[in-house]
Structure formats: structure tokens, C-alpha cells
Write a protein that holds these residues in place. Sequence first.
Motif, PDB file in Angstrom:
ATOM      1  N   ILE A 306       0.910  -1.166  -0.136  1.00  0.00           N
ATOM      2  CA  ILE A 306      -0.009   0.009   0.094  1.00  0.00           C
ATOM      3  C   ILE A 306       0.735   1.291  -0.005  1.00  0.00           C
ATOM      4  CG2 ILE A 306      -1.880  -1.262   1.331  1.00  0.00           C
ATOM      5  CD1 ILE A 306      -1.072   0.252   3.835  1.00  0.00           C
ATOM      6  N   ASP A 307       2.139   1.100   0.248  1.00  0.00           N
ATOM      7  CA  ASP A 307       2.982   2.489   0.568  1.00  0.00           C
ATOM      8  C   ASP A 307       3.750   2.682  -0.738  1.00  0.00           C
ATOM      9  OD1 ASP A 307       4.365  -0.006   1.144  1.00  0.00           O
ATOM     10  OD2 ASP A 307       5.499   1.092   2.601  1.00  0.00           O
ATOM     11  N   ASN A 309       3.985   4.389  -4.499  1.00  0.00           N
ATOM     12  CA  ASN A 309       3.435   5.516  -5.355  1.00  0.00           C
ATOM     13  C   ASN A 309       2.894   4.749  -6.530  1.00  0.00           C
ATOM     14  OD1 ASN A 309       5.439   5.235  -7.662  1.00  0.00           O
ATOM     15  ND2 ASN A 309       6.631   6.636  -6.428  1.00  0.00           N
ATOM     16  N   ARG A 313       3.595   1.038  -8.089  1.00  0.00           N
ATOM     17  CA  ARG A 313       2.843  -0.215  -8.245  1.00  0.00           C
ATOM     18  C   ARG A 313       2.694  -0.927  -9.576  1.00  0.00           C
ATOM     19  NH1 ARG A 313      -1.122   0.548  -3.863  1.00  0.00           N
ATOM     20  NH2 ARG A 313      -2.958  -0.269  -5.248  1.00  0.00           N
ATOM     21  N   GLN A 352      13.118  -0.347   0.097  1.00  0.00           N
ATOM     22  CA  GLN A 352      11.959  -0.923   0.917  1.00  0.00           C
ATOM     23  C   GLN A 352      11.845  -2.246   1.142  1.00  0.00           C
ATOM     24  OE1 GLN A 352       8.060   1.882   0.550  1.00  0.00           O
ATOM     25  NE2 GLN A 352       9.305   2.202  -1.300  1.00  0.00           N
ATOM     26  N   TYR A 354      10.742  -4.604  -1.231  1.00  0.00           N
ATOM     27  CA  TYR A 354       9.851  -5.115  -2.256  1.00  0.00           C
ATOM     28  C   TYR A 354      10.325  -5.859  -3.263  1.00  0.00           C
ATOM     29  CZ  TYR A 354       6.662  -2.252   0.390  1.00  0.00           C
ATOM     30  OH  TYR A 354       5.870  -1.740   1.456  1.00  0.00           O
TER      31      TYR A 354
END
Length: 366
Positions: A306-307, A309, A313, A352, A354
Motif C-alpha cells: 500500500i505504500d 506510489n 505499483r 524498502q 519489495y
Amino acid sequence: MSLKHQLALSFIKGIGPASAKALITYFGNATAIFNAPLSHLKKVPGIGAFRAELLNTTEALERAEEEMAFISKNNIDVIFYTDSRYPQKLKHCNDAPILLYSRGNADLNNQRIVSIVGTRNATDYGRQLCKQLLEDLQQYQVLVVSGLALGIDVAAHKESLRLDIPTVGVLGHGLDRLYPTQNRGVAEKMLLNGGLLSEYPSGTKPDRENFPQRNRIVAGMADVTVVVEAGIKGGALITAEIANSYNRDVFAFPGRTTDEFSEGCNFLIRHNKAGLLTCAADLAYLLGWDNEKSGKPAVKQFALPIDLNDQERIIFETLYQHSAPLAIDELSFKLNMPTSQLAMNLLNMEMQGYISTRPGKLYAIN
């Protein structure tokens, strides 16, 4: 298929692995090649009239008979590339040898095969890394492959023996000798849990040019090549380069910038020719061995973070939809996003946690 003709095929001057495989494909087996008339040999793609005229099959058959006497006397196994025991990962490499001479009891098609290479001038740091790596790999039922050279190679073999991990040494000479002679004791123990492997017939000396050739077998038969400690020049970096050319995973342990024998590892990592390795757990995670070990399939639950941009995404979704990692140029094309802008997003996503960078400047989601 006649063992004599298989051996003889490897002794025909001017016929390398690719040409030998072309002949096998055309005629079906090695015996048929030696029974074929010259007119048929000339029709083989890649052979042609000129090379067919040069094939001295009589000399090759005589040399094969000599080799058969040697392998019979010394209990040596000959594994032709059409044999199911031939290392299947190596078989898919276009320059794989037509046959291998083997001693020992190793399963050359073990489910997980790790090649461990490094400098002949191993330091205490390198030997300790090797020791810890193998202690951690023991639970994964691996086969360890190296070149039985001084330094990191023999350290990997010794630690494997200590931990009862099967280990194979790939040699740059015939099985009628051992080089270096200091490793003879280790080699004899390896025959009881692993073995020795060579593409070279008896009488082949450990000439310098044989060892880079040997390295392609070390790289080709493994799932992954690990460089433990290496200088900027030497066989370990050649093996890593070959493994990369085969699209195999390569990892290296980093070292201090001032350490001569970590310079090669740092170079590989810096140029994305090897992934950074800190422990065996890194290796198992990146190769998916933990999932295999547990017997549970790796199931990915798609949950879009969810975090991120909007651009991030889209990048995340694109990477998720591809089973294989993607290069930045390919991502840029698919997303119609400038490389500079994409690089900033990728860096932020990696920071982050991901996504991660894989060898070859490839990106994949974690």
C-alpha cells in the motif's frame, strides 16, 4: 552403442564436441559413424567434404583400444553424453564434452549441485567461509563440485568429506595421475563418497590450457557457482564467467577492499556478475531450496503493497506477472518509462525490500 566407438569418436582429430554431437544426431550412434562411407560423412551438417576427408578413423580406433585396456585395469567408468548418468545440466551446454571419465560413486545428477571455487592462495578468512558454508549446506543434501586444486578447492573437498557431503573433483588431466600430488590423500577419500571426473584420457598431462577447459565442467554441471575467495586474475573468475554464460546462478562472498584475494569477489559483485552472499541461507532462499526441502510448493499470495506510489505499483505488478526476473531495459520498454526515472523507482523499491537485484542486473519481487 560400442564403448570402443564412443571412445574413438573422442579421438578423431579435428572433431570437437559440437561436431561429434552432430555426427551422433545424423547417424544415431557412434558405431554407425565408423561404418559410414565417406559419401555419407560428407553430408553431415558442419562436417562437409573437406573435413570428412581428414577424418582418420583407423588411428582413432587404435587409440580407443589402448584406452579400453587402461580403463578396464583401473576400474574407470566412461559416461557418454547420451547416457542417462551423464550430468544433465552439463549436457545442455553447447560445448559439453562428448564423454567423461569417472571414478567413484557420485550421482552426477544429484538434485542440488553446488560448485565452490576460489584462489589457490586461500587465507584463514576464506577457509573459515568455506567451512561455515558447507556446515550450513549439509542439511540440503547437496553434491559439492570443485577442481581439486590447492587453496579453496581442496578446502571445499576436505570440509565436504568431514561433513559426509558427497564431493566431486573435476581434473585437468587424465585419471592416470593426480595434480597436485599433495591432494592425493583427499582424492582417495573422495572415491568413497563422491569421486573424480575428467574429459581427458590417460596420458594427458596437467597442461595450463586444460584448466580453463576443466572449469566449464565445474560450472556447467552445477545449479550454482559460489566464489569463496579469489584474486582479480585466476581460474575462479573464469569459472564464474563461464557459469554466467550458461545462465547459471553465481554468488560470491565479499571481502575487505584491501584484501588481495577478495578483490576478484568484490569485482564480480560490483559488476553484477555475482550476487552477494553472506551465508548458505541466502543461497537456499534465492534458489528456493527451503520450499523444496519442506515439500511444500512455493505459493505466492499477491498483496500489492500500500505504500508504493503509482509508478512503483505498476512496476511491482509487471514484475509479479513475470516468472523470470526482468532487465531494466526490458522494463523500460514494457512500461514506456524512461530508464532514469525507472532506475529511481527501482532503487526506492529495493530499499524498502519489495524487490531485489539478481546477477546480470535483473530485477524480481521478493
